[in-house]
Each structure stands twice: as structure tokens, then as C-alpha cells.
Design a protein around this motif. Structure first.
Motif, PDB file in Angstrom:
ATOM      1  N   ARG A   1      52.151  38.037  41.457  1.00  0.00           N
ATOM      2  CA  ARG A   1      51.423  37.483  42.602  1.00  0.00           C
ATOM      3  C   ARG A   1      49.976  37.199  42.212  1.00  0.00           C
ATOM      4  N   GLY A   2      49.534  35.997  42.511  1.00  0.00           N
ATOM      5  CA  GLY A   2      48.174  35.606  42.163  1.00  0.00           C
ATOM      6  C   GLY A   2      47.136  36.534  42.779  1.00  0.00           C
ATOM      7  N   SER A   3      47.359  36.932  44.033  1.00  0.00           N
ATOM      8  CA  SER A   3      46.367  37.792  44.700  1.00  0.00           C
ATOM      9  C   SER A   3      46.317  39.178  44.046  1.00  0.00           C
ATOM     10  N   ASP A   4      47.426  39.656  43.505  1.00  0.00           N
ATOM     11  CA  ASP A   4      47.419  40.934  42.771  1.00  0.00           C
ATOM     12  C   ASP A   4      46.646  40.774  41.454  1.00  0.00           C
ATOM     13  N   VAL A   5      46.882  39.643  40.796  1.00  0.00           N
ATOM     14  CA  VAL A   5      46.198  39.388  39.517  1.00  0.00           C
ATOM     15  C   VAL A   5      44.687  39.372  39.731  1.00  0.00           C
ATOM     16  N   GLN A   6      44.263  38.751  40.839  1.00  0.00           N
ATOM     17  CA  GLN A   6      42.823  38.643  41.112  1.00  0.00           C
ATOM     18  C   GLN A   6      42.185  39.997  41.369  1.00  0.00           C
ATOM     19  N   LYS A   7      42.938  40.940  41.992  1.00  0.00           N
ATOM     20  CA  LYS A   7      42.271  42.199  42.335  1.00  0.00           C
ATOM     21  C   LYS A   7      42.642  43.375  41.450  1.00  0.00           C
ATOM     22  N   ASP A   8      43.666  43.256  40.639  1.00  0.00           N
ATOM     23  CA  ASP A   8      44.098  44.411  39.851  1.00  0.00           C
ATOM     24  C   ASP A   8      44.322  44.012  38.391  1.00  0.00           C
ATOM     25  N   SER A   9      43.235  43.956  37.632  1.00  0.00           N
ATOM     26  CA  SER A   9      43.410  43.481  36.260  1.00  0.00           C
ATOM     27  C   SER A   9      44.110  44.523  35.390  1.00  0.00           C
ATOM     28  N   ALA A  10      43.874  45.828  35.659  1.00  0.00           N
ATOM     29  CA  ALA A  10      44.540  46.853  34.833  1.00  0.00           C
ATOM     30  C   ALA A  10      46.056  46.809  35.056  1.00  0.00           C
TER      31      ALA A  10
END
Ligand SMILES: Cc1cc2nc3c(=O)[nH]c(=O)nc-3n(C[C@H](O)[C@H](O)[C@H](O)COP(=O)(O)O)c2cc1C
Length: 175
Positions: free
Chosen positions: A150-159
Motif C-alpha cells: 500500500r502506497g500510504s504504508d510505504v509513505q509512513k513506515d519505511s522500516a
């Protein structure tokens, strides 16, 4: 040392997008950078010559017209020769399909026997029909098991994203 057995290409759009507001770097761009580091290879960025609008609504209209016309838009940068026989391809799910510039890219390279590893960003529809779309248009390519994020997960959770990518690359024997 850069390896030449794996190629990486990505399409990603900055600007206003669904769920994330306006982003400086699209989720696919963030992912591609992580993949570059993990596999030690350079990525080619697929950029449409005529930029997509910054506004999400306007981008949707523009991309929809292009898709309906089955267009192959011109790319900003020349496509390099892809001699590697493994390609990690990062792109967003646009209506279950690939953004049309990704087809322009794939049309420009030798897909005969090419193993394509799809890494797809989305906002709820997962990898969609994209694997099937690639197989249908490029029947000589071998579409491997992909990864959806999910793009929104990628944006907020880089680890978390980096960990998911490492797991995927390792399960696909790419690292
Ligand atoms: C034109 C357009 C169409 C989209 N269609 C879908 C869709 O059908 N299903 C979905 O889950 N997400 C859809 N999205 C959301 C993107 O897949 C998601 O925002 C993705 O993370 C974008 O990646 P990027 O930031 O690398 O460009 C769409 C986004 C755009 C701009």
C-alpha cells in the motif's frame, strides 16, 4: 560493485495522490531506492515526457484518456538496453492495470525470456490484474510472483517497507 544480472525499472508519480495528500516522492520511488540498495543495481525511472498533472483529479482524467486510447506515451529519457534477464518492475496499480508509460518501456526492451518481478503499489486493490496484463501483452516474458504494497504504508513506515522488500527479494532469490 553494480551487478548486471538484475535490472530495475520504476514508474512513480509525485504530487497529490489518494490517501497520502501531496507527496514529494511517490511510493514507488521510495521502494525503488530501497531495492537499488538491497540488490546493488541502478534503477531506470520511467518518466512520461509530458508530466502528469499535480492534481489527483486532473491526473485521473489525463491517465484515463490515455488508457482508453491504449496509448504508448513518449518517455522523457531514452530507455537503456536491458541485457539482464531479470527485471524488477515497480509501478502503481492504475485501475487494475499498469500506467501506460510502463507499456512504452516494456515495448522498448527485449522481453523474450525475461523474468519480470512485479512490485506494485496500490490503495486497496493489491496487484490487481497487472500480472495478467503483462503476460497478455508480452507472452514471451515470464511473470514471476509479485509483491503488493500500500502506497500510504510505504509513505509512513519505511522500516516496515524495507523489511517487506527484503523478505520478498530473498524469497525470490534476488538477494
Ligand atoms: C490514475 C490513478 C488510478 C489509480 N487506480 C487505483 C486502483 O484502481 N486501485 C488502487 O488500489 N489504487 C489506485 N490508485 C492509487 C495508486 O495505486 C497508489 O496511490 C500508489 O501508491 C501510487 O504509487 P506512486 O506513489 O508510486 O505513484 C490510483 C492512482 C492514480 C493516480
Amino acid at each position: 560493485m553494480m551487478r548486471n544480472d538484475i535490472a530495475i525499472a520504476f514508474f512513480s508519480r509525485s504530487g497529490e495522490n489518494y490517501k497520502v495528500g501531496s507527496v514529494e516522492r511517490g511510493s514507488g520511488a521510495l521502494i525503488a531506492e530501497m531495492i537499488e540498495k538491497a540488490v546493488q543495481a541502478d534503477a531506470y525511472e520511467i518518466v512520461r515526457e509530458r508530466p502528469y498533472p499535480e492534481s489527483y483529479e486532473e491526473c485521473n482524467r489525463d491517465a484515463e484518456a490515455e488508457r482508453k486510447a491504449n496509448d504508448r506515451p513518449k518517455l522523457k529519457d531514452p530507455v537503456p538496453e536491458v541485457s539482464a534477464r531479470k527485471l524488477i518492475l515497480v509501478y502503481p496499480n492504475w485501475w487494475g492495470d499498469l500506467p501506460m508509460p510502463v507499456y512504452t518501456f516494456l515495448d522498448s526492451i527485449d522481453t523474450d525470456g525475461l523474468e519480470i518481478y512485479p512490485v506494485c503499489t496500490h490503495e486497496g486493490n493489491g496487484i490487481g490484474f497487472t500480472e495478467r496484463c503483462i503476460s497478455q501483452v508480452y507472452p514471451k516474458a515470464k511473470v514471476m510472483r509479485g509483491l503488493a504494497l500500500r502506497g500510504s504504508d510505504v509513505q509512513k513506515d519505511s522500516a516496515g517497507t524495507e523489511a517487506a522488500i527484503a523478505r520478498y527479494l530473498s524469497s525470490a532469490s534476488l538477494i
